[in-house]
Scaffold this motif. Sequence first.
Motif, mmCIF file in Angstrom:
data_model
loop_
_atom_site.group_PDB
_atom_site.id
_atom_site.type_symbol
_atom_site.label_atom_id
_atom_site.label_comp_id
_atom_site.label_asym_id
_atom_site.label_seq_id
_atom_site.Cartn_x
_atom_site.Cartn_y
_atom_site.Cartn_z
ATOM 1 N N PHE A 1 -5.220 14.433 5.413
ATOM 2 C CA PHE A 1 -5.015 12.983 5.409
ATOM 3 C C PHE A 1 -3.855 12.600 6.326
ATOM 4 C CE2 PHE A 1 -2.775 9.297 3.721
ATOM 5 C CZ PHE A 1 -3.776 8.345 3.821
ATOM 6 N N GLU B 1 -9.695 9.519 0.812
ATOM 7 C CA GLU B 1 -8.934 9.162 -0.377
ATOM 8 C C GLU B 1 -8.847 10.319 -1.393
ATOM 9 O OE1 GLU B 1 -7.298 6.466 -1.028
ATOM 10 O OE2 GLU B 1 -6.826 6.827 -3.134
ATOM 11 N N THR C 1 -12.967 -1.859 -0.576
ATOM 12 C CA THR C 1 -12.043 -1.876 0.567
ATOM 13 C C THR C 1 -12.674 -2.570 1.765
ATOM 14 O OG1 THR C 1 -11.128 0.223 -0.201
ATOM 15 C CG2 THR C 1 -10.643 -0.427 2.057
ATOM 16 N N GLY D 1 0.814 -1.210 0.000
ATOM 17 C CA GLY D 1 0.000 0.000 0.000
ATOM 18 C C GLY D 1 0.840 1.249 0.000
ATOM 19 N N ALA E 1 -10.380 6.012 5.670
ATOM 20 C CA ALA E 1 -9.463 6.067 4.533
ATOM 21 C C ALA E 1 -10.214 6.300 3.235
ATOM 22 C CB ALA E 1 -8.665 4.767 4.458
ATOM 23 N N LEU F 1 -4.407 -9.357 -2.508
ATOM 24 C CA LEU F 1 -3.669 -8.094 -2.419
ATOM 25 C C LEU F 1 -3.329 -7.568 -3.810
ATOM 26 C CD1 LEU F 1 -2.387 -6.133 -0.416
ATOM 27 C CD2 LEU F 1 -0.336 -7.543 -0.439
ATOM 28 N N ARG G 1 -1.474 3.623 -1.851
ATOM 29 C CA ARG G 1 -2.872 3.223 -1.754
ATOM 30 C C ARG G 1 -3.216 2.993 -0.278
ATOM 31 N NH1 ARG G 1 -4.988 0.546 -6.333
ATOM 32 N NH2 ARG G 1 -6.720 0.023 -4.986
ATOM 33 N N PRO G 2 -3.775 4.024 0.388
ATOM 34 C CA PRO G 2 -4.129 3.812 1.796
ATOM 35 C C PRO G 2 -5.170 2.722 1.997
ATOM 36 C CG PRO G 2 -4.971 5.920 0.973
ATOM 37 C CD PRO G 2 -4.068 5.391 -0.072
ATOM 38 N N ASP G 3 -6.029 2.484 1.005
ATOM 39 C CA ASP G 3 -7.029 1.424 1.167
ATOM 40 C C ASP G 3 -6.368 0.056 1.239
ATOM 41 O OD1 ASP G 3 -6.278 1.916 -1.524
ATOM 42 O OD2 ASP G 3 -7.875 0.547 -2.174
ATOM 43 N N VAL G 4 -5.197 -0.079 0.602
ATOM 44 C CA VAL G 4 -4.485 -1.360 0.678
ATOM 45 C C VAL G 4 -3.752 -1.478 2.020
ATOM 46 C CG1 VAL G 4 -2.674 -2.768 -0.381
ATOM 47 C CG2 VAL G 4 -4.278 -1.505 -1.818
ATOM 48 N N ALA H 1 -6.373 -6.210 -5.315
ATOM 49 C CA ALA H 1 -6.720 -4.894 -4.776
ATOM 50 C C ALA H 1 -5.870 -3.811 -5.414
ATOM 51 C CB ALA H 1 -6.532 -4.892 -3.258
ATOM 52 N N LEU H 2 -4.612 -4.124 -5.660
ATOM 53 C CA LEU H 2 -3.729 -3.138 -6.278
ATOM 54 C C LEU H 2 -4.121 -2.873 -7.733
ATOM 55 C CD1 LEU H 2 -0.285 -4.291 -4.829
ATOM 56 C CD2 LEU H 2 -1.488 -2.164 -4.324
ATOM 57 N N PRO I 1 -9.624 1.978 -6.297
ATOM 58 C CA PRO I 1 -10.096 2.013 -4.902
ATOM 59 C C PRO I 1 -11.560 2.458 -4.828
ATOM 60 C CG PRO I 1 -8.633 3.857 -5.351
ATOM 61 C CD PRO I 1 -8.595 3.003 -6.563
ATOM 62 N N ALA J 1 -10.989 1.773 7.555
ATOM 63 C CA ALA J 1 -11.213 1.693 6.108
ATOM 64 C C ALA J 1 -12.193 2.759 5.665
ATOM 65 C CB ALA J 1 -11.738 0.297 5.756
#
Lengths: 424, 192
Positions: free
Chosen positions: B146, B136, B80, A27, B132, B67, A32-35, B70-71, B75, B129
């Motif tokens: 942030f 975002e 999330t 992350g 975040a 993971l 990527r803060p969500d990661v 997700a990347l 987002p 989450a």
Amino acid sequence: MSAGPRWLPTAAAPIGAVAAFACAVAGLLASRPDVVVLGLPLALWVLWATRRPAAPSGSRLRYATRVADATATTTFTATQPQPRSADAVQVAIELPDRRVRDVVLPAAGGMFHAHSRLLHSGPAQLAGVTTRVVASDGAAISEPDRRIDVGWDAAPNSRALDTLPLPLRLTGLHGSHQGTRAGQGGDFRDIHPFAPGDELRRVDWRTTARLSRRPDDLYVRRMLTLSDMSVVIVMDTTANLGEAVASWGTTAPDVSGVTSLDLTREAARSIAEAAIAAGDRVALHELSVGGRAMRAGAGPRHLARIVGVLAALAERDAPIDPTRLPPVLQGALVCVLSPFFDGAAVRAALAWRACGRTVLAVDTLPTPDQARLSTEQRIAARILLDEREDAFADLTRAGVGVVRWAEGADATATAVLRASRRRP
Amino acid sequence: MSARHGVRVPGSIPGWLVHVAVVVAAGVGAAAVSGAGWWPLVAIGLAMAGACTRVLGLAAFTVAPLLVGALLSEPSMIRTSLLVFSVHAVVVLATVSAWIPLHSLVVPAALLPTAARFGWMQGAGQLVALVAGLLEPAARAGTPLFAIVGGCSIAVLALGVGWVWSRALADRATPPTRSSAGGAGASVGGQT
């Protein structure tokens, strides 16, 4: 002094830490803060999992067994005593067929039942139980506790026997069997001149008036005495042969069918019950090295002890030395219970018969089922069975009564024993 | 009772349900990153392999394709949230299923402490989450808010870590106790 169980760490916490670290690094590198957030619960969980719980206090296991309809059901209750440091108690139950079942119970207490259908009388292994406790979702697991083996001694069935053969000599002056000596309680024996010790009420005045030649001649009526009998039950426990001949020489209780030890226990209990019901005394001996022995006794409590010993009767390795036979009371009825495959039981029966005892040989071999035998095995079985017949012929020639207990399946055991109700 | 020998546990569930739950949890995460090529399928495959073999590392390795997925995905708050749940559940359930055999019988109450811990950790994770997700766009715009909230979150996390560490020290100071009646392998009652 043992240190008791201790926690064994697992790979869960390191794996969780790697996963949390990977989320955070990935992350951050990808902005990527969500990661990064994905790793937060994992990090919390790793922190929790790596905390050191209190030393495991083991588990407390209680159990009770009850038997109904030939099925033994053991109820186990597992708890972890306070202070509880674990989440759950894991129990591994090894069943008699070697299968292992795992049960997970709450640490606060849980219950489970293990059931086994009993195919044979005698001692049976119901379950082997091992427990361990689990903490931190499985990140810490204790060492297994000591294994607990649960067994059950199944009492044999019994057949109702009305009568037992009487020995040549009856001992004692109290009982239900009419002896040959003068005494009380039995039928008329003879008329005898009065002797010191005779009771005056026994004087037969009519006979005295008819036979007396002098004024002081008196004649008394003498009666037969009622005596008790001593029964000595001798069991050969060195062989346990099932009705399936193919199972001989193996330990396969599921396929053996009724075994000779089953019939030995059943015959011993039936004879003991019949004897004690008639007021007689019963002694018990095992014809093997290290075998149990019970002195002669009578009454329902003695019968209960006998049934307990019979329920615990197991196969033993070595037959007894023929020169060290169990002592047998003079005038007792000796019942030798054996499949009569080796010579020890035959030699013992012949030895007691040679000493003047009344001996009854009870053949406890089940009716052999020779299915699924090869030709060679069939020939070998026939030779063994023929040797047994020779042994029975020797016993009969020596005056030993022979009874086949398995024939009770067709004719009642009472009829079988009544056929041998004679004084050899 | 047709089997000659058996074990009966009142109110129990089969142990394979826990293993199925690992696959279900991985499936939730895979659904969340369904647009990330083959990675969702890899995650489900790893979860199934871990459930069948009871290899802890194999099931926990499901986190890796999730993971990556997700990347590779854009987002979003829902994604999330689902991934936070999925990743956490996969690791915890993989740990639990590692010591619960497939054919075992499990009393659900034995898993309540695990469920409770999962609940409050998941709540904390979902809360962060959510924050975040809300921040975002601001983070992408370079707003220092942030960083402020992130710093506060780290501080909260540090406080939590300190609390857990203090509990661990307290446990360490407590001498181990074993009641005499509850010794290892205590056997009371029964009849032989």
